[in-house]
Design a protein around this motif. Structure first.
Motif, PDB file in Angstrom:
ATOM      1  N   UNK A 102     -13.580 -25.555  12.920  1.00  0.00           N
ATOM      2  CA  UNK A 102     -12.195 -25.378  12.514  1.00  0.00           C
ATOM      3  C   UNK A 102     -11.977 -24.001  11.876  1.00  0.00           C
ATOM      4  N   UNK A 103     -12.925 -23.543  11.043  1.00  0.00           N
ATOM      5  CA  UNK A 103     -12.788 -22.248  10.383  1.00  0.00           C
ATOM      6  C   UNK A 103     -12.796 -21.137  11.427  1.00  0.00           C
ATOM      7  N   UNK A 104     -13.666 -21.241  12.427  1.00  0.00           N
ATOM      8  CA  UNK A 104     -13.733 -20.225  13.473  1.00  0.00           C
ATOM      9  C   UNK A 104     -12.404 -20.168  14.222  1.00  0.00           C
ATOM     10  N   UNK A 105     -11.849 -21.329  14.545  1.00  0.00           N
ATOM     11  CA  UNK A 105     -10.545 -21.377  15.231  1.00  0.00           C
ATOM     12  C   UNK A 105      -9.464 -20.694  14.405  1.00  0.00           C
ATOM     13  N   UNK A 106      -9.422 -21.025  13.119  1.00  0.00           N
ATOM     14  CA  UNK A 106      -8.413 -20.433  12.240  1.00  0.00           C
ATOM     15  C   UNK A 106      -8.583 -18.916  12.138  1.00  0.00           C
ATOM     16  N   UNK A 107      -9.825 -18.460  11.986  1.00  0.00           N
ATOM     17  CA  UNK A 107     -10.053 -17.012  11.855  1.00  0.00           C
ATOM     18  C   UNK A 107      -9.695 -16.273  13.135  1.00  0.00           C
ATOM     19  N   UNK A 108      -9.911 -16.903  14.296  1.00  0.00           N
ATOM     20  CA  UNK A 108      -9.575 -16.259  15.564  1.00  0.00           C
ATOM     21  C   UNK A 108      -8.070 -16.249  15.815  1.00  0.00           C
ATOM     22  N   UNK A 109      -7.344 -17.109  15.121  1.00  0.00           N
ATOM     23  CA  UNK A 109      -5.891 -17.174  15.300  1.00  0.00           C
ATOM     24  C   UNK A 109      -5.148 -16.129  14.454  1.00  0.00           C
ATOM     25  N   UNK A 110      -5.861 -15.498  13.520  1.00  0.00           N
ATOM     26  CA  UNK A 110      -5.214 -14.509  12.645  1.00  0.00           C
ATOM     27  C   UNK A 110      -4.861 -13.262  13.454  1.00  0.00           C
ATOM     28  N   UNK A 111      -3.624 -12.820  13.297  1.00  0.00           N
ATOM     29  CA  UNK A 111      -3.160 -11.606  13.981  1.00  0.00           C
ATOM     30  C   UNK A 111      -3.055 -10.477  12.956  1.00  0.00           C
ATOM     31  N   UNK A 112      -3.132  -9.242  13.433  1.00  0.00           N
ATOM     32  CA  UNK A 112      -3.009  -8.086  12.554  1.00  0.00           C
ATOM     33  C   UNK A 112      -1.702  -8.059  11.794  1.00  0.00           C
ATOM     34  N   UNK A 113      -0.660  -8.597  12.397  1.00  0.00           N
ATOM     35  CA  UNK A 113       0.658  -8.592  11.748  1.00  0.00           C
ATOM     36  C   UNK A 113       0.833  -9.717  10.729  1.00  0.00           C
ATOM     37  N   UNK A 114      -0.118 -10.643  10.658  1.00  0.00           N
ATOM     38  CA  UNK A 114      -0.042 -11.726   9.659  1.00  0.00           C
ATOM     39  C   UNK A 114      -0.229 -11.158   8.263  1.00  0.00           C
ATOM     40  N   UNK A 115       0.490 -11.741   7.323  1.00  0.00           N
ATOM     41  CA  UNK A 115       0.397 -11.277   5.937  1.00  0.00           C
ATOM     42  C   UNK A 115      -0.977 -11.626   5.351  1.00  0.00           C
ATOM     43  N   UNK A 116      -1.617 -10.629   4.747  1.00  0.00           N
ATOM     44  CA  UNK A 116      -2.915 -10.822   4.109  1.00  0.00           C
ATOM     45  C   UNK A 116      -2.740 -11.222   2.646  1.00  0.00           C
ATOM     46  N   UNK A 117      -1.807 -10.544   1.963  1.00  0.00           N
ATOM     47  CA  UNK A 117      -1.549 -10.879   0.564  1.00  0.00           C
ATOM     48  C   UNK A 117      -0.246 -10.243   0.109  1.00  0.00           C
ATOM     49  N   UNK A 118       0.122 -10.561  -1.104  1.00  0.00           N
ATOM     50  CA  UNK A 118       1.257  -9.908  -1.751  1.00  0.00           C
ATOM     51  C   UNK A 118       0.670  -9.135  -2.921  1.00  0.00           C
ATOM     52  N   UNK A 119       0.804  -7.814  -2.870  1.00  0.00           N
ATOM     53  CA  UNK A 119       0.279  -6.951  -3.917  1.00  0.00           C
ATOM     54  C   UNK A 119       1.431  -6.606  -4.856  1.00  0.00           C
ATOM     55  N   UNK A 120       1.237  -6.869  -6.115  1.00  0.00           N
ATOM     56  CA  UNK A 120       2.302  -6.630  -7.089  1.00  0.00           C
ATOM     57  C   UNK A 120       2.153  -5.267  -7.735  1.00  0.00           C
ATOM     58  N   UNK A 121       3.267  -4.533  -7.801  1.00  0.00           N
ATOM     59  CA  UNK A 121       3.253  -3.254  -8.510  1.00  0.00           C
ATOM     60  C   UNK A 121       3.501  -3.530  -9.983  1.00  0.00           C
ATOM     61  N   UNK A 122       2.999  -2.653 -10.817  1.00  0.00           N
ATOM     62  CA  UNK A 122       3.121  -2.850 -12.263  1.00  0.00           C
ATOM     63  C   UNK A 122       4.495  -2.477 -12.793  1.00  0.00           C
ATOM     64  N   UNK A 123       5.241  -1.710 -12.024  1.00  0.00           N
ATOM     65  CA  UNK A 123       6.533  -1.273 -12.509  1.00  0.00           C
ATOM     66  C   UNK A 123       6.449  -0.009 -13.345  1.00  0.00           C
ATOM     67  N   UNK A 124       5.386   0.755 -13.202  1.00  0.00           N
ATOM     68  CA  UNK A 124       5.228   1.990 -13.977  1.00  0.00           C
ATOM     69  C   UNK A 124       6.335   2.986 -13.663  1.00  0.00           C
ATOM     70  N   UNK A 125       6.648   3.144 -12.383  1.00  0.00           N
ATOM     71  CA  UNK A 125       7.666   4.123 -11.986  1.00  0.00           C
ATOM     72  C   UNK A 125       8.967   3.475 -11.531  1.00  0.00           C
ATOM     73  N   UNK A 126       8.978   2.178 -11.387  1.00  0.00           N
ATOM     74  CA  UNK A 126      10.193   1.456 -10.971  1.00  0.00           C
ATOM     75  C   UNK A 126      10.033   0.003 -11.404  1.00  0.00           C
ATOM     76  N   UNK A 127      10.980  -0.819 -11.004  1.00  0.00           N
ATOM     77  CA  UNK A 127      10.880  -2.239 -11.350  1.00  0.00           C
ATOM     78  C   UNK A 127       9.662  -2.855 -10.678  1.00  0.00           C
ATOM     79  N   UNK A 128       8.983  -3.800 -11.354  1.00  0.00           N
ATOM     80  CA  UNK A 128       7.851  -4.495 -10.718  1.00  0.00           C
ATOM     81  C   UNK A 128       8.334  -5.246  -9.480  1.00  0.00           C
ATOM     82  N   UNK A 129       7.490  -5.279  -8.462  1.00  0.00           N
ATOM     83  CA  UNK A 129       7.848  -6.004  -7.248  1.00  0.00           C
ATOM     84  C   UNK A 129       6.592  -6.363  -6.472  1.00  0.00           C
ATOM     85  N   UNK A 130       6.742  -7.281  -5.564  1.00  0.00           N
ATOM     86  CA  UNK A 130       5.641  -7.660  -4.686  1.00  0.00           C
ATOM     87  C   UNK A 130       5.781  -6.970  -3.345  1.00  0.00           C
TER      88      UNK A 130
END
Length: 180
Positions: free
Chosen positions: A1-29
């Protein structure tokens, strides 16, 4: 099942949401895809050459994209070693672990925040200055030779004479600074 899931991942799929600290602007993801990361690693690899014998001690917040891409993924792509600073019960305890972890891991690269690097540089320069003016002059010549030889890394100056001078400076001075 893990192999199937990993092979289904596309480059355009979201990997994560990286949050900015808001040092130069409002914090955002910022939503980053797998391809965002692999493209950044490819770009990093076109600029820096890391050998399998290299090792990186990351002294960066691990929620930053730079720590992920340059600190982990690029080193992993080269087959090099990566470590992080041992956490403490308090932030101060983690800071005290840095010199311990440097001695234990003996990294060839340290990724840090600018403030920590400035403090490290200031401590090295204060130690050199305490040894007298001739040592300061010797240190400055050695440092300039290292800058001339290494440049930005990808465009090193391959002069045999500069390399020889650097080896001598390393034996006499830089090896002692690294050890300290």
């Amino acid at each position: 099942k893990i192999v199937e899931l990993s092979q289904a991942v596309k480059g355009s799929d979201m990997a994560n949401i990286s949050y900015t600290s808001g040092t130069t602007a409002d914090p955002k993801g910022i939503m980053l895809s797998h391809r965002n990361y692999t493209a950044n690693v490819e770009q990093s690899m076109s600029l820096i050459n890391i050998g399998q014998s290299d090792s990186n001690l990351i002294i960066l917040p691990l929620d930053h994209c730079f720590a992920h891409v340059c600190g982990f993924y690029t080193f992993m792509a080269y087959g090099a070693n990566v470590a992080t600073v041992q956490q403490g019960k308090t932030p101060m305890e983690a800071l005290r672990n840095i010199p311990i972890n440097i001695r234990e891991f003996q990294p060839t690269v340290i990724m840090s925040v600018p403030t920590l690097a400035k403090n490290l540089k200031k401590n090295i320069e204060a130690t050199i200055k305490s040894k007298g003016e001739s040592t300061v002059n010797f240190f400055n010549k050695a440092l300039q030779t290292a800058y001339d030889y290494n440049k930005e890394g990808y465009n090193r100056r391959r002069s045999p004479l500069t390399w020889l001078k650097l080896k001598i400076y390393d034996k006499i001075l830089f090896s002692k600074v690294r050890e300290g």
